[in-house]
Design an enzyme around this catalytic site. Structure first.
Site, PDB file in Angstrom:
ATOM      1  N   VAL A  69      -2.920  -2.198  -1.317  1.00  0.00           N
ATOM      2  CA  VAL A  69      -1.664  -1.688  -1.839  1.00  0.00           C
ATOM      3  C   VAL A  69      -1.248  -2.499  -3.059  1.00  0.00           C
ATOM      4  O   VAL A  69      -1.289  -3.725  -3.041  1.00  0.00           O
ATOM      5  CB  VAL A  69      -0.551  -1.785  -0.765  1.00  0.00           C
ATOM      6  CG1 VAL A  69       0.792  -1.352  -1.322  1.00  0.00           C
ATOM      7  CG2 VAL A  69      -0.923  -0.972   0.453  1.00  0.00           C
ATOM      8  N   CYS A  70      -0.834  -1.821  -4.117  1.00  0.00           N
ATOM      9  CA  CYS A  70      -0.313  -2.465  -5.321  1.00  0.00           C
ATOM     10  C   CYS A  70       1.202  -2.283  -5.302  1.00  0.00           C
ATOM     11  O   CYS A  70       1.707  -1.208  -5.608  1.00  0.00           O
ATOM     12  CB  CYS A  70      -0.925  -1.823  -6.566  1.00  0.00           C
ATOM     13  SG  CYS A  70      -0.487  -2.646  -8.095  1.00  0.00           S
ATOM     14  N   LEU A  71       1.907  -3.314  -4.896  1.00  0.00           N
ATOM     15  CA  LEU A  71       3.352  -3.219  -4.733  1.00  0.00           C
ATOM     16  C   LEU A  71       3.985  -4.547  -5.141  1.00  0.00           C
ATOM     17  O   LEU A  71       3.753  -5.572  -4.492  1.00  0.00           O
ATOM     18  CB  LEU A  71       3.676  -2.878  -3.271  1.00  0.00           C
ATOM     19  CG  LEU A  71       5.107  -2.611  -2.884  1.00  0.00           C
ATOM     20  CD1 LEU A  71       5.664  -1.411  -3.660  1.00  0.00           C
ATOM     21  CD2 LEU A  71       5.209  -2.333  -1.394  1.00  0.00           C
TER      22      LEU A  71
END
Length: 168
Positions: A69-71
């Site tokens: 996840v890119c968060l």
């Protein structure tokens, strides 16, 4: 703390587990159920948890193969004031409600979202029907073990660190 969620421990420790996550209402992910792998670093809550989708999801900010996840809030702006309830009740729902196609891990999903939102939404729903039914979250095989490193392509987010990649 996580009593409203189905949680399955990995091994005997308290640092690795799966959480069943349901897509938020009012978006194409509604009705989808995902198995999320959570790894807590030794320095948690001062260091952010690693978060990754185990069953497939079509989303610009989630790597389709690894589930990483890119968060920003998990990768860069984490605070010890946050906890896992924030991750599952705020951060992940916000990620699904408001994808960021300008900072993608899944370039195809980002391009489709920017070019044709209707077709993108349809593809999301197809993935939900195919990979994110309740039984898929229960039986989803693990995509990568925590010992496997991500390739540069899987790790290509403009953020310095991608949630889902374990600290060395």
């Amino acid at each position: 703390m996580m009593s409203d969620y189905k949680v399955e421990m990995i091994n005997d420790g308290m640092q690795e587990f799966y959480v069943e996550f349901h897509g938020p209402k009012d978006c194409p992910y509604h009705g989808g159920v995902w198995r999320i792998r959570v790894e807590l670093p030794d320095a948690y809550p001062y260091k952010s948890p690693s978060i990754g989708f185990i069953n497939k999801i079509y989303h610009p900010n989630v790597d389709e193969m690894s589930g990483s996840v890119c968060l920003d809030v998990i990768n860069q702006t984490w605070s010890p004031m946050f906890d896992l309830v924030n991750v599952f009740e705020v951060f992940l729902p916000q990620l699904l409600l408001y994808p960021n196609p300008s900072d993608p891990l899944n370039g195809e999903a980002a391009a489709l979202m920017m070019r044709d939102r209707t077709t993108y939404d349809q593809r999301v729903k197809e993935y939900c029907e195919k990979y994110a039914k309740p039984e898929d979250a229960d039986a989803a095989p693990e995509a990568k073990s925590c010992d496997e490193e991500l390739s540069e392509d899987e790790y290509a987010c403009s953020d310095e660190e991608v949630a889902g990649k374990a600290d060395p």
